[in-house]
Structure formats: structure tokens, C-alpha cells
Motif scaffolding. Structure first.
Motif, PDB file in Angstrom:
ATOM      1  N   ILE A 340       0.860  -1.186   0.000  1.00  0.00           N
ATOM      2  CA  ILE A 340       0.000   0.000   0.000  1.00  0.00           C
ATOM      3  C   ILE A 340       0.890   1.226   0.000  1.00  0.00           C
ATOM      4  N   ASP A 341       0.682   2.093  -0.975  1.00  0.00           N
ATOM      5  CA  ASP A 341       1.529   3.274  -1.124  1.00  0.00           C
ATOM      6  C   ASP A 341       0.733   4.508  -0.700  1.00  0.00           C
ATOM      7  N   GLY A 342       1.169   5.147   0.367  1.00  0.00           N
ATOM      8  CA  GLY A 342       0.458   6.312   0.888  1.00  0.00           C
ATOM      9  C   GLY A 342       0.680   7.559   0.047  1.00  0.00           C
ATOM     10  N   MET A 343      -0.101   8.592   0.348  1.00  0.00           N
ATOM     11  CA  MET A 343      -0.102   9.765  -0.532  1.00  0.00           C
ATOM     12  C   MET A 343       1.182  10.576  -0.464  1.00  0.00           C
ATOM     13  N   ARG A 344       2.056  10.297   0.477  1.00  0.00           N
ATOM     14  CA  ARG A 344       3.316  11.032   0.504  1.00  0.00           C
ATOM     15  C   ARG A 344       4.438  10.298  -0.217  1.00  0.00           C
ATOM     16  N   GLY A 345       4.095   9.205  -0.885  1.00  0.00           N
ATOM     17  CA  GLY A 345       5.092   8.443  -1.632  1.00  0.00           C
ATOM     18  C   GLY A 345       5.685   9.276  -2.757  1.00  0.00           C
ATOM     19  N   GLY A 346       6.894   8.950  -3.139  1.00  0.00           N
ATOM     20  CA  GLY A 346       7.605   9.734  -4.146  1.00  0.00           C
ATOM     21  C   GLY A 346       7.252   9.351  -5.568  1.00  0.00           C
ATOM     22  N   THR A 347       7.748  10.155  -6.499  1.00  0.00           N
ATOM     23  CA  THR A 347       7.548   9.900  -7.920  1.00  0.00           C
ATOM     24  C   THR A 347       8.606  10.648  -8.708  1.00  0.00           C
ATOM     25  N   GLY A 388       5.560   4.835   1.324  1.00  0.00           N
ATOM     26  CA  GLY A 388       5.158   6.234   1.176  1.00  0.00           C
ATOM     27  C   GLY A 388       5.339   7.042   2.426  1.00  0.00           C
ATOM     28  N   GLY A 389       6.517   7.606   2.624  1.00  0.00           N
ATOM     29  CA  GLY A 389       6.709   8.556   3.708  1.00  0.00           C
ATOM     30  C   GLY A 389       7.323   7.995   4.971  1.00  0.00           C
ATOM     31  N   THR A 390       8.132   6.930   4.832  1.00  0.00           N
ATOM     32  CA  THR A 390       8.849   6.402   5.993  1.00  0.00           C
ATOM     33  C   THR A 390      10.159   7.165   6.124  1.00  0.00           C
ATOM     34  N   ARG A 391      10.288   7.939   7.222  1.00  0.00           N
ATOM     35  CA  ARG A 391      11.440   8.831   7.317  1.00  0.00           C
ATOM     36  C   ARG A 391      12.549   8.315   8.208  1.00  0.00           C
ATOM     37  N   CYS A 392      12.231   7.393   9.112  1.00  0.00           N
ATOM     38  CA  CYS A 392      13.243   6.957  10.077  1.00  0.00           C
ATOM     39  C   CYS A 392      12.830   5.601  10.617  1.00  0.00           C
ATOM     40  N   SER A 393      13.717   5.016  11.424  1.00  0.00           N
ATOM     41  CA  SER A 393      13.450   3.669  11.924  1.00  0.00           C
ATOM     42  C   SER A 393      12.234   3.654  12.853  1.00  0.00           C
ATOM     43  N   ALA A 394      11.972   4.760  13.550  1.00  0.00           N
ATOM     44  CA  ALA A 394      10.796   4.784  14.432  1.00  0.00           C
ATOM     45  C   ALA A 394       9.517   4.708  13.594  1.00  0.00           C
ATOM     46  N   ASP A 395       9.518   5.325  12.410  1.00  0.00           N
ATOM     47  CA  ASP A 395       8.360   5.199  11.521  1.00  0.00           C
ATOM     48  C   ASP A 395       8.157   3.737  11.132  1.00  0.00           C
ATOM     49  N   VAL A 396       9.273   3.039  10.887  1.00  0.00           N
ATOM     50  CA  VAL A 396       9.188   1.621  10.519  1.00  0.00           C
ATOM     51  C   VAL A 396       8.552   0.838  11.670  1.00  0.00           C
ATOM     52  N   VAL A 397       9.033   1.091  12.883  1.00  0.00           N
ATOM     53  CA  VAL A 397       8.517   0.373  14.050  1.00  0.00           C
ATOM     54  C   VAL A 397       7.023   0.656  14.220  1.00  0.00           C
ATOM     55  N   LYS A 398       6.639   1.919  14.042  1.00  0.00           N
ATOM     56  CA  LYS A 398       5.219   2.273  14.183  1.00  0.00           C
ATOM     57  C   LYS A 398       4.389   1.604  13.092  1.00  0.00           C
ATOM     58  N   ALA A 399       4.924   1.548  11.879  1.00  0.00           N
ATOM     59  CA  ALA A 399       4.194   0.908  10.780  1.00  0.00           C
ATOM     60  C   ALA A 399       3.972  -0.563  11.103  1.00  0.00           C
ATOM     61  N   ILE A 400       4.989  -1.203  11.653  1.00  0.00           N
ATOM     62  CA  ILE A 400       4.854  -2.628  11.952  1.00  0.00           C
ATOM     63  C   ILE A 400       3.839  -2.835  13.078  1.00  0.00           C
ATOM     64  N   ALA A 401       3.869  -1.956  14.072  1.00  0.00           N
ATOM     65  CA  ALA A 401       2.881  -2.067  15.149  1.00  0.00           C
ATOM     66  C   ALA A 401       1.465  -1.814  14.630  1.00  0.00           C
ATOM     67  N   LEU A 402       1.350  -1.009  13.579  1.00  0.00           N
ATOM     68  CA  LEU A 402       0.026  -0.758  12.996  1.00  0.00           C
ATOM     69  C   LEU A 402      -0.430  -1.915  12.106  1.00  0.00           C
ATOM     70  N   GLY A 403       0.471  -2.863  11.836  1.00  0.00           N
ATOM     71  CA  GLY A 403       0.041  -4.028  11.070  1.00  0.00           C
ATOM     72  C   GLY A 403       0.830  -4.352   9.823  1.00  0.00           C
ATOM     73  N   ALA A 404       1.856  -3.574   9.530  1.00  0.00           N
ATOM     74  CA  ALA A 404       2.641  -3.879   8.329  1.00  0.00           C
ATOM     75  C   ALA A 404       3.586  -5.036   8.611  1.00  0.00           C
ATOM     76  N   ASP A 405       3.823  -5.863   7.570  1.00  0.00           N
ATOM     77  CA  ASP A 405       4.841  -6.899   7.713  1.00  0.00           C
ATOM     78  C   ASP A 405       6.209  -6.317   7.409  1.00  0.00           C
ATOM     79  N   ALA A 406       6.246  -5.369   6.483  1.00  0.00           N
ATOM     80  CA  ALA A 406       7.510  -4.730   6.119  1.00  0.00           C
ATOM     81  C   ALA A 406       7.180  -3.375   5.513  1.00  0.00           C
ATOM     82  N   VAL A 407       8.207  -2.556   5.317  1.00  0.00           N
ATOM     83  CA  VAL A 407       7.993  -1.273   4.642  1.00  0.00           C
ATOM     84  C   VAL A 407       8.917  -1.187   3.433  1.00  0.00           C
ATOM     85  N   TYR A 408       8.481  -0.390   2.491  1.00  0.00           N
ATOM     86  CA  TYR A 408       9.297  -0.048   1.328  1.00  0.00           C
ATOM     87  C   TYR A 408       9.856   1.345   1.586  1.00  0.00           C
ATOM     88  N   ILE A 409      11.141   1.560   1.363  1.00  0.00           N
ATOM     89  CA  ILE A 409      11.645   2.927   1.398  1.00  0.00           C
ATOM     90  C   ILE A 409      12.163   3.315   0.008  1.00  0.00           C
TER      91      ILE A 409
END
Ligand code: SF4
Ligand code: SF4
Ligand code: SF4
Ligand code: SF4
Lengths: 507, 150
Positions: A340-347, A388-409
């Protein structure tokens, strides 16, 4: 200003040159691909034209005497809460050109960043925290469909799993390099991502531009993408990677296709994309063979057939209003991974109106997709990758706690190699040698240096993730996945809390 | 023996190596004074030279050859080969400005001093651990390493 349109003077940046420090070496002249700095024959010194500066800071970074400062032009329009300068300047631009406003990178618009409202938990007294430097810490992550139940059988050699497992990919940490096509970024960075992913034991995504033959050797750590333009898609390509991803949408521009201008299609891009040199590579807005979930099902299974069911198939969608229902359909259609790519993802290029106004933030999308799949009892059928918009490792940790298996940077990986988010990727003149195929500029990315920096970034984040997990008393990323009890929110209303499935801080 | 090797694949033609070379050979070792004062007063000049043709750039200089033509051609003994360090050394005192070495060097690595009847030539930054140009290069367009005999 003489000899120039009036609006030229409403530029965004200006250059400050410390005349005492400048040694007239002309490094800035050579580095600026926008022609701002120049050698003034008459005055015998280096000078500049502020109107051309787009604020990439390349010259400032390379000036040997720190003589340069790039600043936002302080000239102000009369304060107006409605008509902010960006709207005024855009109107001037469009009145001049009659064209669509283009932009690159993720949206800079002031939309709530929910990561900043979420806070992590830590152990105190009642449960011990873990020191990751002294005790084992598991970040290994498997992406793909998991069985609903496991059946075992007794064999002379001991018990054995009887259930036939679907193909999964294994990541040493829950972070991958996001899809950035060869063409939108140059070959040097594709080699760099491939090498970094291989060294780290994670994956990079080819993006929709195909995979150059010389990179097939990194296939074990490659996710090959199939998008609406089908660029570079053939049997060998589909079997070259460890997973296949169908790109339905992109967070920066949901609902619209892509357009790689002919100027970026050089011999190598042409060969990889299978399009003629110099011709525009246009990805249609929809896949013309997908008009329903049933059609998506057909494509997923066509790709599974083509790859003999050996690799998981991912489907990437942009975070839009009904993302949870769409994701449910995608999983039911047979996807092993939903990205899932959020609205702050790059292009590399998107109309600014779309980029800044379409879609929803990844945090809300991720939480609602995870919840929906759980409610429907199909969460184990597919892994969720947040982008889409992962800026630091804490964002990764929060994403995983919210239910993500992994993140794309994506953006973070480009920042690692010098990008300053000037957002002019679509011009093909990137002074940092990233979003350009001009050989003179692309050389600025030495693949050896770029691979090292990207790998360093991931390693640093992995260490930090271990620290945060340890602090929470967890010794494996698995225990954090979807564990929203490890999150508390500040400054959010009840609806936002409900959507995120997170308690307010203090509760 | 460690030598400096240019890599045209990643040289971006920024000329920072030349800037560093000038500063490293200045009296003040200060970028600003070296370039804005000493260059004009002392005729300080870079010993490295970035050549560019289209998108291809490469930073050239003395290769400190195994069998240096310049040393063979030097009529005054100003140029010598130090077999221990591998350097082709230059003693300005002894140089008479005959330009024999300039003509002999197959790589065009020797230049005339801007106003003295002397030459300007790379000394591989004697006294520094890493040559200035190598240290200044932002993209590993120059590397300092031992590649065996060549
Ligand atoms: S790079 Fe710096 S010192 Fe060199 S000319 Fe530009 S401003 Fe002057
Ligand atoms: S290099 Fe970038 S920041 Fe510097 S003048 Fe050019 S456009 Fe502006
Ligand atoms: S080694 Fe030293 S003297 Fe030789 S070119 Fe490099 S900076 Fe100049
Ligand atoms: S400093 Fe490095 S990249 Fe720049 S011109 Fe010299 S060798 Fe090339």
C-alpha cells in the motif's frame, strides 16, 4: 527585468556568494545543471543568475571554501491565508505556459503526519527490557501467504510439516527498497540498490522499467514489477526475481499513469524497456486488461503460471478512500503480498494537483487494511507492505505495530545518496545524478559509494529497530506485528484513534 | 608501491582535485590564500589536469613511470627516479628550463611554470599520507592503491 518575462523574477531561491571566500574555481559552474553559475569574462569572476536556481544545493555542497549559501527568496506577497504564495506563483506559471503543473518526489503539502502523533511503549519494572547487544534479536521477516493451519505427520526421522507452504521471501530486516524504475533513476542507482539489497539480505524492486540483463545475477534479491505499460516484461524477466509485483497504483499519483519523456530513453533504457530510443514511454492509467477483481485474479494467476508458482505475487495499490475494501478484494484475488503506497510516496514526475490532493496518508490506510483483513479472517493469506513517507526507523517500528509486515523505502534511499528533495526530478537534469540519464550527470552516482550508503542506512535503522524492540521487552519483530497496544497517540480525535486502533496517551 | 589511478567511469569533472593540489603545494595551505594570493604572486599551478571530452572526464597527472622518459631526457639531473618510493622526483633548484622533459613525457604530464623558467610536476604529495587530490575527490575518481608493478 529587461529581455525576460516579468514572472521570471518571482523565483523561489537565490544564491549568496561570499566574495571573500570564493576562489573562482568554477566548481559551482560545472556542478549546476541549471546554468545558474557562470564565468563572467568581463569581470573575470564567477557570477550567478538567481532566477534559474531550483534549490538543489549541489553547488553549496561541493564548493571547496563554503562560499555558497542557497536561500529561499524572502520577498513576500501581502500576507493572505487563502492565497498562499505557492498558489499565486502557480497561477502566474500557468498563465504563461497553459500547461499542467508538474512535480517530482512526494507531496510537500501540509497534511497531518500521523507518525508524529504516535508514541512507542517501553518496559518498566513489571516486564524486563532486553539489551540487543547482549541477547539475540530477531528481525527476520517472511513475506507471502501463510497457511491457516499447519498439519504435521510422523516420519521415522521425526515430525514433519505436511501442509504445503506457499512461496515466501525472507528479509533480514523488515525494510525493502521501493519500486523506482530504471529510466526514472539511472542505471548506477539500480546497480547500487541491487548490490545493497544482496549484501543486506533484503530486496529491491525494479519498478516498471524492466530489468537490465546485467542485473539478473542479483535476482535472488529482486522483485520484478509488472505495470500497465508492461515495459520490459517477458518470460525471463518474470522468472528473474524472487517475487513479482503488479503495480496498480502509486501513492504520489493514484488513478493516473506514467510518462517517461523520450529524452530519458537512451540505448540502455530502450533495450531494457523494449521501446524505441527517444520515444516517450507511456504507462496507461489503468491496466487495460483489469477492470474488476476477477480480471486482477486472472493476471495474478497468469503470472503465477508463468513463474511456475515458485514466487509470491504482490499487488501494489495506492492508498485511496476505499483502500480497505480494495485490499480485501486484492487478497481474495490471490495476491500473496499487498503493498500500500500512501499519498506522501515519491515519484519521478506527477501532476502537482494529483500529487498534493489525491489519496490518503499511509498510517490510516495501513491500519484500516490490517483491521479489515483481520475482521474478514484473511490476514494470513497475504503480507502487508507499507510504503510512502517512511522517514526513520521509528516510523518503521510504528508501521509494523500498525500491522505492516515490512515497509518499502524509496525517498529515504535517495536521500541517502544525496537527494535534497528539490522535486525537479521530471526535468531529467538532476544535479545529484539521481533522476537523470544524462551520462555527464549520472556519473555523479558512483555505484560503489551509493551501494555503501544505502546499505549503511538500512544497517543503522536495523540497529535502532533492535534498540526500540528491546526497550519494549520484545525480542522479535514478529511480536510487534499488529501489536497496537505498543502505540499510544497524542493530539488525535476519537475517529482518528478508532481508525488507527490506538489508545490515547495516558489510557 | 601505492600509486594514484584515475577512473574515468566515475570522474565527474568537478576539478576539485586541481583545487586541492594547488592548496597542498601552497605556503599557507589555505584554499583562499593559495588561490586568491599565492597563485598570482608565486605562480602556483595545479599538478593535475582534468581533461574532458563530452561526458567523459579524467584527471591526468604524472604516472610516476617505472622507466620514466622525463628522467632520461633531463639534462641537468633535476628529475630522478626514487626506486624506494616509486616517485619521479623533481628538484626545482636544478631545473634549467630546457623543456626536454616536457617533450619526452608521453602523457603530457609536465607543465611550464606560469612565469619562472622551471617546470611544474606532480610529487605525489610527498609528506602526506594520502595525496591531496585523492582526498579531495568526492566520487573516487582518483584512487591511491598498490596494483603491483606497472
Ligand atoms: S565553487 Fe565556491 S569557490 Fe568555487 S567558484 Fe563557486 S563559489 Fe567560488
Ligand atoms: S546547483 Fe542547484 S542550488 Fe546550486 S545554483 Fe544550481 S540549481 Fe541552485
Ligand atoms: S599527488 Fe599531489 S602533487 Fe600529484 S597531482 Fe595529486 S595533489 Fe598534485
Ligand atoms: S576531484 Fe575527482 S571527480 Fe572531480 S575532477 Fe578530480 S578526479 Fe574527477
Amino acid at each position: 527585468m529587461a529581455f525576460a518575462p516579468i514572472n521570471k523574477n518571482y523565483h523561489d531561491f537565490f544564491v549568496v556568494r561570499d566574495k571573500d571566500a570564493c576562489i573562482n574555481c568554477q566548481v559551482c559552474v560545472r556542478q549546476c545543471s541549471y546554468g545558474v553559475h557562470f564565468w563572467d569574462e568581463a569581470r573575470q569572476c564567477v557570477r550567478h543568475d538567481n532566477t534559474k536556481c531550483i534549490g538543489c544545493h549541489r553547488c553549496e555542497a561541493l564548493c571547496p571554501t563554503q562560499a555558497l549559501l542557497i536561500q529561499e527568496k524572502p520577498s513576500n506577497f501581502k500576507a493572505n491565508a487563502l492565497w498562499r504564495p505557492v498558489f499565486i506563483k502557480n497561477i502566474y506559471k500557468q498563465a504563461d505556459t497553459g500547461g499542467v503543473l508538474l512535480s517530482g518526489m512526494g507531496s510537500p503539502a501540509d497534511i497531518p503526519v500521523y507518525w508524529d502523533n504516535l508514541l512507542l511503549d517501553a518496559s518498566q519494572v513489571t516486564n524486563p527490557s532486553i539489551d540487543p547487544l547482549r541477547e539475540p534479536m530477531e528481525l527476520r521477516t517472511f513475506l507471502g501467504s501463510k497457511p491457516t493451519r499447519l498439519e504435521f505427520e510422523e516420519t521415522p526421522e521425526g515430525p514433519r510439516v505436511k501442509t504445503k507452504l506457499k512461496p515466501n521471501i525472507a528479509l533480514n530486516f523488515p525494510i525493502m527498497f521501493s519500486a523506482m524504475s530504471f529510466g526514472s533513476i539511472n542505471f548506477n542507482l539500480h546497480i547500487a540498490m541491487a548490490r545493497a539489497a544482496s549484501e543486506l539480505g533484503t530486496y529491491y524492486n525494479t519498478g516498471e522499467g524492466g530489468l537490465h540483463q546485467s542485473l539478473y545475477k542479483y535476482g535472488k534479491n529482486t522483485i520484478v514489477q509488472v505495470a500497465s505499460g508492461r515495459f520490459g516484461v517477458h518470460r525471463d524477466y518474470l522468472n528473474a526475481g524472487a517475487a513479482i509485483e503488479i503495480k496498480i497504483g502509486q501513492g504520489a499519483k493514484p488513478g493516473i499513469g506514467g510518462h517517461l519523456p523520450g529524452e530519458k530513453i537512451n540505448a540502455k533504457v530502450s533495450e531494457t524497456r523494449m521501446v524505441p530510443i527517444g520515444s516517450d514511454a507511456i504507462s496507461p492509467a489503468p491496466h487495460h486488461d483489469i477492470y474488476s477483481i476477477e480480471d486482477l485474479h486472472q493476471l495474478i494467476y497468469a503470472l503465477k503460471e508463468a513463474s511456475e508458482y515458485k514466487v509470491p505475487v504482490s499487488v501494489k495499490i495506492a492508498a485511496v478512500h476505499n483502500v480497505a475494501a480494495i485490499a480485501s478484494g486484492v487478497v481474495r484475488a490471490g495476491a500473496d503480498i499487498v503493498a500500500i503506497d500512501g499519498m506522501r510516496g515519491g515519484t519521478g514526475a506527477a501532476p502537482a494537483m494529483i500529487r498534493d490532493n489525491v489519496g490518503i496518508p499511509i498510517e490510516l490506510a495501513l491500519a484500516s487494511v490490517d483491521q479489515r483483513l483481520r475482521d474478514e479472517g484473511i490476514r494470513n493469506n497475504a503480507s502487508i507492505v507499507a510504503a510512502g513517507g517512511t522517514r526513520c526507523s521509528a516510523d518503521v517500528v510504528k508501521a509494523i505495530a500498525l500491522g505492516a509486515d515490512a515497509v518499502y523505502i524509496g525517498t529515504a534511499a535517495l536521500l541517502a545518496v544525496g537527494c535534497t528533495l528539490c522535486a525537479r526530478c521530471y526535468t531529467g537534469k538532476c544535479p545529484w545524478g539521481i533522476a537523470t540519464n544524462d551520462p555527464y550527470l549520472a556519473k555523479r552516482q558512483n555505484p560503489d559509494i551509493a551501494a555503501k550508503k544505502m546499505a549503511n542506512l538500512m544497517k543503522a535503522w536495523a540497529h535502532e529497530i533492535e534498540e526500540m524492540l528491546g526497550g519494549m521487552g520484545l525480542n522479535s519483530i514478529e511480536s510487534l506485528r499488529g501489536n497496537r497496544d505498543k502505540l499510544r497517540a497524542v493530539g488525535l480525535n476519537q475517529i482518528e484513534l478508532d481508525t488507527l486502533g490506538v489508545k490515547a496517551a495516558g489510557r | 608501491m601505492k600509486k594514484i589511478y584515475p577512473n574515468k567511469e566515475v570522474c565527474i569533472g568537478c576539478h576539485l582535485c586541481e583545487v586541492a593540489c594547488v592548496t597542498a603545494h601552497s605556503k599557507t595551505k589555505d584554499h583562499i590564500l593559495a588561490h586568491n594570493v599565492e597563485k598570482a604572486q608565486e605562480g602556483l599551478a595545479p599538478r593535475r589536469n582534468v581533461a574532458q571530452e563530452g561526458a567523459v572526464c579524467v584527471a591526468l597527472s604524472c604516472r610516476h613511470c617505472q622507466e620514466p622518459m622525463c628522467v632520461a631526457a633531463c639534462i641537468s639531473g633535476a628529475l630522478t627516479k626514487n626506486t624506494e618510493t616509486g616517485r619521479c622526483e623533481y628538484n626545482e633548484e636544478q631545473c634549467v628550463g630546457c623543456w626536454s622533459c616536457l617533450m619526452a613525457c608521453p602523457f603530457g604530464s609536465i607543465r611550464r611554470h606560469p612565469f619562472k623558467e622551471k617546470i611544474v610536476k606532480c610529487d605525489m604529495c610527498a609528506g602526506r599520507d594520502t595525496p591531496a587530490c585523492v582526498e579531495a575527490c568526492p566520487n573516487a575518481g582518483l584512487v591511491f592503491e598498490d596494483r603491483g608493478s606497472d
